[in-house]
Write a protein that holds these residues in place. Structure first.
Motif, PDB file in Angstrom:
ATOM      1  N   HIS A   1      -9.315 104.031  73.618  1.00 16.04           N
ATOM      2  CA  HIS A   1      -9.139 103.630  75.020  1.00 16.04           C
ATOM      3  C   HIS A   1      -9.446 104.783  75.976  1.00 16.04           C
ATOM      4  O   HIS A   1      -9.958 104.557  77.086  1.00 16.04           O
ATOM      5  CB  HIS A   1      -7.725 103.098  75.231  1.00 16.04           C
ATOM      6  CG  HIS A   1      -7.543 101.679  74.759  1.00 16.04           C
ATOM      7  ND1 HIS A   1      -8.222 100.623  75.316  1.00 16.04           N
ATOM      8  CD2 HIS A   1      -6.784 101.159  73.765  1.00 16.04           C
ATOM      9  CE1 HIS A   1      -7.870  99.498  74.715  1.00 16.04           C
ATOM     10  NE2 HIS A   1      -7.004  99.798  73.756  1.00 16.04           N
TER      11      HIS A   1
ATOM     12  N   LYS B   1     -17.223 111.082  73.353  1.00 15.68           N
ATOM     13  CA  LYS B   1     -16.331 111.043  74.510  1.00 15.68           C
ATOM     14  C   LYS B   1     -14.896 111.436  74.171  1.00 15.68           C
ATOM     15  O   LYS B   1     -14.173 111.964  75.021  1.00 15.68           O
ATOM     16  CB  LYS B   1     -16.325 109.631  75.117  1.00 15.68           C
ATOM     17  CG  LYS B   1     -17.671 109.157  75.632  1.00 15.68           C
ATOM     18  CD  LYS B   1     -18.154 109.995  76.791  1.00 15.68           C
ATOM     19  CE  LYS B   1     -19.434 109.426  77.386  1.00 15.68           C
ATOM     20  NZ  LYS B   1     -19.966 110.296  78.488  1.00 15.68           N
TER      21      LYS B   1
ATOM     22  N   LYS C   1     -12.211 114.290  75.240  1.00 18.06           N
ATOM     23  CA  LYS C   1     -10.768 114.109  75.124  1.00 18.06           C
ATOM     24  C   LYS C   1     -10.357 114.357  73.673  1.00 18.06           C
ATOM     25  O   LYS C   1     -11.065 113.955  72.749  1.00 18.06           O
ATOM     26  CB  LYS C   1     -10.361 112.700  75.540  1.00 18.06           C
ATOM     27  CG  LYS C   1     -10.793 112.298  76.943  1.00 18.06           C
ATOM     28  CD  LYS C   1     -10.007 113.039  77.997  1.00 18.06           C
ATOM     29  CE  LYS C   1     -10.337 112.523  79.398  1.00 18.06           C
ATOM     30  NZ  LYS C   1      -9.602 113.283  80.432  1.00 18.06           N
TER      31      LYS C   1
ATOM     32  N   PRO D   1     -19.364 103.851  73.788  1.00 19.68           N
ATOM     33  CA  PRO D   1     -19.096 105.288  73.739  1.00 19.68           C
ATOM     34  C   PRO D   1     -18.820 105.732  72.300  1.00 19.68           C
ATOM     35  O   PRO D   1     -18.265 104.983  71.498  1.00 19.68           O
ATOM     36  CB  PRO D   1     -17.844 105.445  74.607  1.00 19.68           C
ATOM     37  CG  PRO D   1     -17.207 104.097  74.609  1.00 19.68           C
ATOM     38  CD  PRO D   1     -18.315 103.104  74.503  1.00 19.68           C
TER      39      PRO D   1
ATOM     40  N   LEU E   1     -13.030 104.798  76.500  1.00 20.06           N
ATOM     41  CA  LEU E   1     -13.457 103.683  77.356  1.00 20.06           C
ATOM     42  C   LEU E   1     -13.120 103.917  78.820  1.00 20.06           C
ATOM     43  O   LEU E   1     -13.404 103.074  79.668  1.00 20.06           O
ATOM     44  CB  LEU E   1     -12.808 102.387  76.872  1.00 20.06           C
ATOM     45  CG  LEU E   1     -13.332 101.849  75.527  1.00 20.06           C
ATOM     46  CD1 LEU E   1     -12.418 100.757  74.988  1.00 20.06           C
ATOM     47  CD2 LEU E   1     -14.761 101.336  75.673  1.00 20.06           C
ATOM     48  N   GLY E   2     -12.501 105.066  79.124  1.00 18.69           N
ATOM     49  CA  GLY E   2     -12.264 105.438  80.517  1.00 18.69           C
ATOM     50  C   GLY E   2     -10.860 105.202  81.027  1.00 18.69           C
ATOM     51  O   GLY E   2     -10.587 105.422  82.217  1.00 18.69           O
ATOM     52  N   GLU E   3      -9.937 104.785  80.145  1.00 17.67           N
ATOM     53  CA  GLU E   3      -8.551 104.588  80.587  1.00 17.67           C
ATOM     54  C   GLU E   3      -7.881 105.944  80.819  1.00 17.67           C
ATOM     55  O   GLU E   3      -8.198 106.928  80.151  1.00 17.67           O
ATOM     56  CB  GLU E   3      -7.764 103.831  79.514  1.00 17.67           C
ATOM     57  CG  GLU E   3      -8.327 102.475  79.147  1.00 17.67           C
ATOM     58  CD  GLU E   3      -8.064 101.411  80.203  1.00 17.67           C
ATOM     59  OE1 GLU E   3      -7.331 101.695  81.179  1.00 17.67           O
ATOM     60  OE2 GLU E   3      -8.594 100.296  80.050  1.00 17.67           O
ATOM     61  N   ASN E   4      -6.933 105.978  81.778  1.00 21.64           N
ATOM     62  CA  ASN E   4      -6.141 107.195  81.907  1.00 21.64           C
ATOM     63  C   ASN E   4      -5.138 107.262  80.766  1.00 21.64           C
ATOM     64  O   ASN E   4      -5.001 106.320  79.985  1.00 21.64           O
ATOM     65  CB  ASN E   4      -5.470 107.289  83.284  1.00 21.64           C
ATOM     66  CG  ASN E   4      -4.436 106.195  83.523  1.00 21.64           C
ATOM     67  OD1 ASN E   4      -3.710 105.789  82.612  1.00 21.64           O
ATOM     68  ND2 ASN E   4      -4.357 105.708  84.757  1.00 21.64           N
TER      69      ASN E   4
ATOM     70  N   GLU F   1     -15.732 118.362  77.986  1.00 26.39           N
ATOM     71  CA  GLU F   1     -15.144 117.161  78.582  1.00 26.39           C
ATOM     72  C   GLU F   1     -14.565 116.204  77.558  1.00 26.39           C
ATOM     73  O   GLU F   1     -13.918 115.220  77.930  1.00 26.39           O
ATOM     74  CB  GLU F   1     -16.213 116.429  79.410  1.00 26.39           C
ATOM     75  CG  GLU F   1     -16.799 117.252  80.557  1.00 26.39           C
ATOM     76  CD  GLU F   1     -15.731 117.706  81.538  1.00 26.39           C
ATOM     77  OE1 GLU F   1     -14.863 116.869  81.893  1.00 26.39           O
ATOM     78  OE2 GLU F   1     -15.736 118.880  81.927  1.00 26.39           O
TER      79      GLU F   1
END
Length: 247
Positions: free
Chosen positions: A214, A76, A104, A6, A217-220, A102
């Motif tokens: 992170h 991302k 972050k 990403p 990479l899709g972590e909350n 979208e």
């Protein structure tokens, strides 16, 4: 175009020592196996222990760079570091969200250098518009949190976003970070209190970029903060010098 990792973007200053700012961020991104992009907000003259000056980049150039990169790559997550004032922050956030709603966004509010050179113009805090709720996280250290609070930063309900109050400057429970998210207070303790952690130039930059990586990479948010803390602890323990190692 490579698609194996990403894309993550740092919008921050250039530190020629490599310990903070864009260079530190990109080193961190590489270790986390995310693809780092960089937009320069300022050119600094400094070493790991002394600060001599800063030359701010024109806002138009910063926004053009963001536009070109985000139109070319599927970014991302974005980390924002040292910026001049509220106008810069407002316009940067608006530009990011106009291109990718979208993405972050993590803002590390670098207010001063260790040698007390001021960066962000606190007199402009009242000018912050209705954009801060679009941030996913801000990462002030304990002293920066107090300064922002004293200047009314948290009084405006539009400024609601998650806050990670870093614990390195605390007088009690040193090293314990506090994540404030959705009205909940989450303590993030040091992984190993018996480990020796040495002060590092750019540690705030490294932590915020690790969290941003992170998130990409899709972590909350909580998991990204916890994994970011593991990364920064290894960085702090890597050497007794002010310039840390990333591997």
């Amino acid at each position: 175009m490579q698609t194996g990792r990403p894309f993550v973007m740092s919008i921050a200053g250039f530190d020629p020592s490599g310990g903070a700012g864009l260079l530190a961020d990109v080193k961190t991104f590489e270790q986390l196996k995310v693809q780092g992009l960089a937009v320069c907000t300022a050119m600094t003259l400094q070493t790991e222990s002394e600060f001599f000056g800063i030359q701010w980049q024109p806002l138009e150039d910063i926004l053009n760079s963001i536009h070109v990169l985000m139109k070319s790559y599927d970014v991302k997550a974005v980390k924002i570091g040292v910026i001049k004032d509220a106008e810069f922050l407002n316009e940067i956030i608006k530009t990011i969200k106009l291109i990718n709603t979208e993405a972050k966004i993590v803002w590390d509010p670098v207010l001063k250098s260790t040698s007390e050179f001021s960066f962000f113009d606190l007199n402009t805090i009242s000018q912050l518009g209705n954009v801060l709720h679009q941030l996913d996280l801000i990462t002030p250290n304990y002293n920066e949190y107090k300064v922002l609070k004293e200047n009314g930063f948290f009084e405006n309900p539009r400024n609601s976003c998650a806050i990670l109050m870093k614990g390195g400057h605390r007088e009690d429970n040193v090293g314990t970070d506090i994540l404030l998210e959705n009205g909940e207070e989450i303590s993030i303790e040091p992984h190993d209190r018996n480990c020796v952690y040495y002060p590092k130039h750019g540690s705030g930059c490294v932590l915020s970029s690790a969290i941003t990586g992170h998130l990409a990479l899709g972590e909350n948010l909580e998991q990204a903060c916890r994994k970011g803390k593991l990364y920064i602890e290894k960085f702090l323990a890597s050497t007794s010098a002010l310039l840390g190692f990333h591997s």
